[in-house]
Design a protein around this motif. Structure first.
Motif, PDB file in Angstrom:
ATOM      1  N   ASP A  91       0.504  -0.984  -0.268  1.00  0.00           N
ATOM      2  CA  ASP A  91       0.125   0.382   0.117  1.00  0.00           C
ATOM      3  C   ASP A  91       0.822   1.335   0.034  1.00  0.00           C
ATOM      4  O   ASP A  91       1.002   1.960   0.835  1.00  0.00           O
ATOM      5  N   LEU A  92       1.141   2.017  -1.047  1.00  0.00           N
ATOM      6  CA  LEU A  92       1.525   3.309  -0.874  1.00  0.00           C
ATOM      7  C   LEU A  92       1.041   4.317  -0.718  1.00  0.00           C
ATOM      8  O   LEU A  92      -0.117   4.750  -1.217  1.00  0.00           O
ATOM      9  N   GLY A  93       1.802   5.118   0.008  1.00  0.00           N
ATOM     10  CA  GLY A  93       1.087   6.577   1.046  1.00  0.00           C
ATOM     11  C   GLY A  93      -0.166   5.964   1.203  1.00  0.00           C
ATOM     12  O   GLY A  93      -1.754   6.072   1.405  1.00  0.00           O
ATOM     13  N   THR A  94       0.343   5.303   2.038  1.00  0.00           N
ATOM     14  CA  THR A  94      -0.378   4.269   3.329  1.00  0.00           C
ATOM     15  C   THR A  94      -1.539   5.502   4.134  1.00  0.00           C
ATOM     16  O   THR A  94      -3.123   4.888   4.499  1.00  0.00           O
ATOM     17  N   GLY A  95      -1.335   6.873   4.406  1.00  0.00           N
ATOM     18  CA  GLY A  95      -1.502   7.714   5.259  1.00  0.00           C
ATOM     19  C   GLY A  95      -1.292   6.349   6.770  1.00  0.00           C
ATOM     20  O   GLY A  95      -0.910   5.703   7.712  1.00  0.00           O
ATOM     21  N   THR A  96      -3.243   7.161   7.470  1.00  0.00           N
ATOM     22  CA  THR A  96      -3.129   5.902   8.431  1.00  0.00           C
ATOM     23  C   THR A  96      -3.565   4.394   8.590  1.00  0.00           C
ATOM     24  O   THR A  96      -4.724   3.951   9.131  1.00  0.00           O
ATOM     25  N   LEU A 135       3.839  -1.347   3.977  1.00  0.00           N
ATOM     26  CA  LEU A 135       2.643   0.442   3.730  1.00  0.00           C
ATOM     27  C   LEU A 135       3.662   0.964   3.905  1.00  0.00           C
ATOM     28  O   LEU A 135       4.858   1.383   4.494  1.00  0.00           O
ATOM     29  N   VAL A 136       3.813   2.091   2.962  1.00  0.00           N
ATOM     30  CA  VAL A 136       4.900   2.876   2.380  1.00  0.00           C
ATOM     31  C   VAL A 136       3.854   4.045   2.654  1.00  0.00           C
ATOM     32  O   VAL A 136       3.037   4.433   2.428  1.00  0.00           O
ATOM     33  N   ASP A 137       4.945   5.157   3.821  1.00  0.00           N
ATOM     34  CA  ASP A 137       5.043   6.481   3.518  1.00  0.00           C
ATOM     35  C   ASP A 137       6.140   7.834   4.217  1.00  0.00           C
ATOM     36  O   ASP A 137       6.731   6.898   5.536  1.00  0.00           O
ATOM     37  N   HIS A 140       7.104   1.365   6.392  1.00  0.00           N
ATOM     38  CA  HIS A 140       8.370   1.769   5.247  1.00  0.00           C
ATOM     39  C   HIS A 140       8.313   2.865   4.732  1.00  0.00           C
ATOM     40  O   HIS A 140       7.413   3.837   4.711  1.00  0.00           O
ATOM     41  N   PRO A 141       8.880   3.847   6.450  1.00  0.00           N
ATOM     42  CA  PRO A 141       8.791   5.743   6.434  1.00  0.00           C
ATOM     43  C   PRO A 141      10.191   6.079   4.805  1.00  0.00           C
ATOM     44  O   PRO A 141      10.133   6.612   5.030  1.00  0.00           O
ATOM     45  N   VAL A 142       9.245   5.887   3.853  1.00  0.00           N
ATOM     46  CA  VAL A 142      10.230   6.102   2.610  1.00  0.00           C
ATOM     47  C   VAL A 142       9.387   6.812   1.332  1.00  0.00           C
ATOM     48  O   VAL A 142       8.100   5.788   1.288  1.00  0.00           O
ATOM     49  N   ARG A 143       9.870   6.863   0.710  1.00  0.00           N
ATOM     50  CA  ARG A 143       8.878   7.250  -0.150  1.00  0.00           C
ATOM     51  C   ARG A 143       9.055   6.835  -1.586  1.00  0.00           C
ATOM     52  O   ARG A 143       9.379   5.696  -1.164  1.00  0.00           O
ATOM     53  N   ALA A 144       7.151   6.439  -2.414  1.00  0.00           N
ATOM     54  CA  ALA A 144       7.133   5.146  -2.389  1.00  0.00           C
ATOM     55  C   ALA A 144       7.953   4.504  -3.091  1.00  0.00           C
ATOM     56  O   ALA A 144       8.251   3.481  -4.067  1.00  0.00           O
ATOM     57  N   GLU A 145       8.038   5.944  -4.923  1.00  0.00           N
ATOM     58  CA  GLU A 145       9.297   5.613  -5.799  1.00  0.00           C
ATOM     59  C   GLU A 145      10.746   4.934  -5.091  1.00  0.00           C
ATOM     60  O   GLU A 145      10.934   3.898  -4.932  1.00  0.00           O
ATOM     61  N   GLU A 146      11.025   4.662  -3.398  1.00  0.00           N
ATOM     62  CA  GLU A 146      12.219   4.544  -3.081  1.00  0.00           C
ATOM     63  C   GLU A 146      11.373   2.930  -1.841  1.00  0.00           C
ATOM     64  O   GLU A 146      12.943   1.999  -1.281  1.00  0.00           O
ATOM     65  N   PHE A 147      11.123   2.307  -2.375  1.00  0.00           N
ATOM     66  CA  PHE A 147      10.705   1.712  -1.794  1.00  0.00           C
ATOM     67  C   PHE A 147      11.417   0.618  -2.762  1.00  0.00           C
ATOM     68  O   PHE A 147      11.687  -0.002  -3.663  1.00  0.00           O
ATOM     69  N   ILE A 148      12.118  -0.792  -1.616  1.00  0.00           N
ATOM     70  CA  ILE A 148      12.796  -1.643  -2.014  1.00  0.00           C
ATOM     71  C   ILE A 148      11.760  -3.366  -1.801  1.00  0.00           C
ATOM     72  O   ILE A 148      11.752  -2.979  -0.158  1.00  0.00           O
ATOM     73  N   THR A 179      -1.664  -1.207  -4.361  1.00  0.00           N
ATOM     74  CA  THR A 179      -2.656   0.445  -4.146  1.00  0.00           C
ATOM     75  C   THR A 179      -1.853   1.312  -3.983  1.00  0.00           C
ATOM     76  O   THR A 179      -1.159   1.527  -3.047  1.00  0.00           O
ATOM     77  N   CYS A 180      -3.071   2.566  -4.165  1.00  0.00           N
ATOM     78  CA  CYS A 180      -2.528   3.961  -3.908  1.00  0.00           C
ATOM     79  C   CYS A 180      -3.735   4.804  -4.441  1.00  0.00           C
ATOM     80  O   CYS A 180      -4.432   4.668  -5.012  1.00  0.00           O
ATOM     81  N   ALA A 181      -3.911   4.893  -2.838  1.00  0.00           N
ATOM     82  CA  ALA A 181      -5.399   5.650  -2.863  1.00  0.00           C
ATOM     83  C   ALA A 181      -5.404   7.290  -2.366  1.00  0.00           C
ATOM     84  O   ALA A 181      -4.094   7.243  -1.497  1.00  0.00           O
ATOM     85  N   ARG A 182      -5.872   8.280  -3.277  1.00  0.00           N
ATOM     86  CA  ARG A 182      -6.062   9.243  -2.816  1.00  0.00           C
ATOM     87  C   ARG A 182      -3.993  10.041  -2.224  1.00  0.00           C
ATOM     88  O   ARG A 182      -4.009  10.544  -2.012  1.00  0.00           O
ATOM     89  N   ALA A 183      -3.328   9.422  -3.260  1.00  0.00           N
ATOM     90  CA  ALA A 183      -1.870   9.999  -3.008  1.00  0.00           C
ATOM     91  C   ALA A 183      -0.919   9.943  -4.663  1.00  0.00           C
ATOM     92  O   ALA A 183      -0.013   9.904  -4.050  1.00  0.00           O
ATOM     93  N   PHE A 184      -1.380   9.202  -5.424  1.00  0.00           N
ATOM     94  CA  PHE A 184      -0.912   9.028  -6.268  1.00  0.00           C
ATOM     95  C   PHE A 184      -0.122  11.145  -6.977  1.00  0.00           C
ATOM     96  O   PHE A 184       0.891  10.513  -7.561  1.00  0.00           O
ATOM     97  N   HIS A 185      -1.676  11.707  -6.896  1.00  0.00           N
ATOM     98  CA  HIS A 185      -0.705  12.627  -6.843  1.00  0.00           C
ATOM     99  C   HIS A 185       0.349  12.958  -6.717  1.00  0.00           C
ATOM    100  O   HIS A 185       1.225  14.184  -6.870  1.00  0.00           O
ATOM    101  N   TRP A 186       0.860  12.525  -5.337  1.00  0.00           N
ATOM    102  CA  TRP A 186       1.702  13.375  -5.060  1.00  0.00           C
ATOM    103  C   TRP A 186       3.379  12.581  -5.350  1.00  0.00           C
ATOM    104  O   TRP A 186       4.061  13.144  -4.702  1.00  0.00           O
ATOM    105  N   MET A 187       3.430  12.002  -6.138  1.00  0.00           N
ATOM    106  CA  MET A 187       4.152  10.599  -6.242  1.00  0.00           C
ATOM    107  C   MET A 187       5.004  11.577  -7.559  1.00  0.00           C
ATOM    108  O   MET A 187       4.493  11.857  -8.923  1.00  0.00           O
ATOM    109  N   ASP A 188       6.268  10.780  -7.902  1.00  0.00           N
ATOM    110  CA  ASP A 188       6.779  10.636  -9.267  1.00  0.00           C
ATOM    111  C   ASP A 188       5.971   9.812 -10.161  1.00  0.00           C
ATOM    112  O   ASP A 188       6.985   8.756  -9.109  1.00  0.00           O
ATOM    113  N   ARG A 189       5.578   9.764 -10.474  1.00  0.00           N
ATOM    114  CA  ARG A 189       4.424   8.884 -11.074  1.00  0.00           C
ATOM    115  C   ARG A 189       5.547   7.676 -11.948  1.00  0.00           C
ATOM    116  O   ARG A 189       5.695   6.900 -12.065  1.00  0.00           O
ATOM    117  N   PRO A 190       6.205   7.844 -12.823  1.00  0.00           N
ATOM    118  CA  PRO A 190       6.761   7.331 -13.403  1.00  0.00           C
ATOM    119  C   PRO A 190       7.290   6.759 -12.448  1.00  0.00           C
ATOM    120  O   PRO A 190       7.896   4.956 -13.347  1.00  0.00           O
TER     121      PRO A 190
END
Length: 270
Positions: A40-45, A64-66, A91-99, A111-122
């Motif tokens: 889950d990317l940009g998992t929030g709470t 869970l990534v945030d 995982h306290p990292v940016r989604a793009e940096e998840f390993i 999953t990415c809910a209400r958070a994709f616009h904050w990311m480097d999408r490519p």
């Protein structure tokens, strides 16, 4: 500092959850997978895993990534009673940096809910390609925000916020929100996950003034520190405005749509 730093409690209590129809759709994406792994990317709470855990017994692992550690801590508190022995990592990292946390790690549902616009999408999509199973599903979803909703009460509320903070939609203390330069569908078309299904679920929410005030405190465009010493005055005016509209219209109604894009690699399982 994260845009949502120090808002974890109000975020957890006042952000709307996932509609039941969306939960059912997500459950179907891992049908037949015995020990499914969720990323889950940009998992929030942790709203997405909190909705899935009670109805998806074959979900065996969650990652869970945030970037916001406060939100991840709140997610941990929320999810702990629901895990029932299942593994969860934060995982306290940016989604793009998840390993992937271990050799051979493969997520079955991202999953990415209400958070994709904050990311480097490519970059985020390239990361997902590296850490997912061949038949994995990527679910990008959201329902907009009250800032953009066209109901008379939300328009009046936005105008009040603008009277304090200026015409631009704020995104934290130092910047303005920028709409994505292109559609998410176009990002997906140029990614490995180019087989896309669109799902659109109408929804109706009836807000209370207290709920809206709490929601505003959790946003990047109306969080308390943007107003400084004027925040108390703003909330007094906002509450009066909301109560007036609620009394005149039998509540504060939001008629919207929850959009879900399910993306897979061409030829992937459905």
């Amino acid at each position: 500092m994260s845009l949502f730093h120090a808002t974890a409690d109000v975020y957890s209590r006042h952000r709307p959850g996932l509609p039941d129809e969306v939960v059912h759709l997500l459950v179907g994406t891992v049908h037949g997978i015995r020990r499914a792994a969720l990323l889950d990317l940009g998992t929030g709470t942790g709203q997405v895993p909190a909705a899935l855990l009670p109805v998806l017994p074959q979900l065996a692992r969650l990652d869970l990534v945030d970037t916001d550690r406060d939100l991840l801590h709140q997610a941990d508190l929320t999810l702990r009673p629901l895990l029932a022995g299942r593994a969860a990592a934060f995982h306290p990292v940016r989604a793009e940096e998840f390993i992937g946390p271990e050799v051979g790690y493969r997520a079955d549902l991202v999953t990415c809910a209400r958070a994709f616009h904050w990311m480097d999408r490519p970059a985020g999509l390239a990361m997902a390609d590296r850490v997912t199973a061949p038949g994995a599903t990527l679910a990008i979803m959201g329902d907009g925000s009250l800032w953009a909703h066209p109901a008379p009460w939300t328009v009046a509320l936005r105008e009040l916020i603008q009277s304090y903070l200026g015409a631009e939609r704020r995104a934290g203390t130092t910047g303005a929100y920028a709409e994505p330069g292109r559609r998410y569908e176009d990002d997906l078309a140029e990614s490995p996950f180019s087989d896309v299904e669109e799902h659109h679920f109408p929804l109706r929410r009836v807000w209370t003034p207290d709920k809206v005030i709490g929601y505003l405190r959790s946003t990047s465009f109306a969080r308390p520190d943007l107003f400084g010493v004027r925040h108390s005055r703003f909330e007094t005016e906002a509450r009066a405005l909301l109560e007036q509209h609620a009394a005149a219209n039998d509540g504060l109604v939001e008629d919207g749509v929850f959009d879900v894009l399910l993306a897979r690699r061409p030829g992937g399982a459905r």
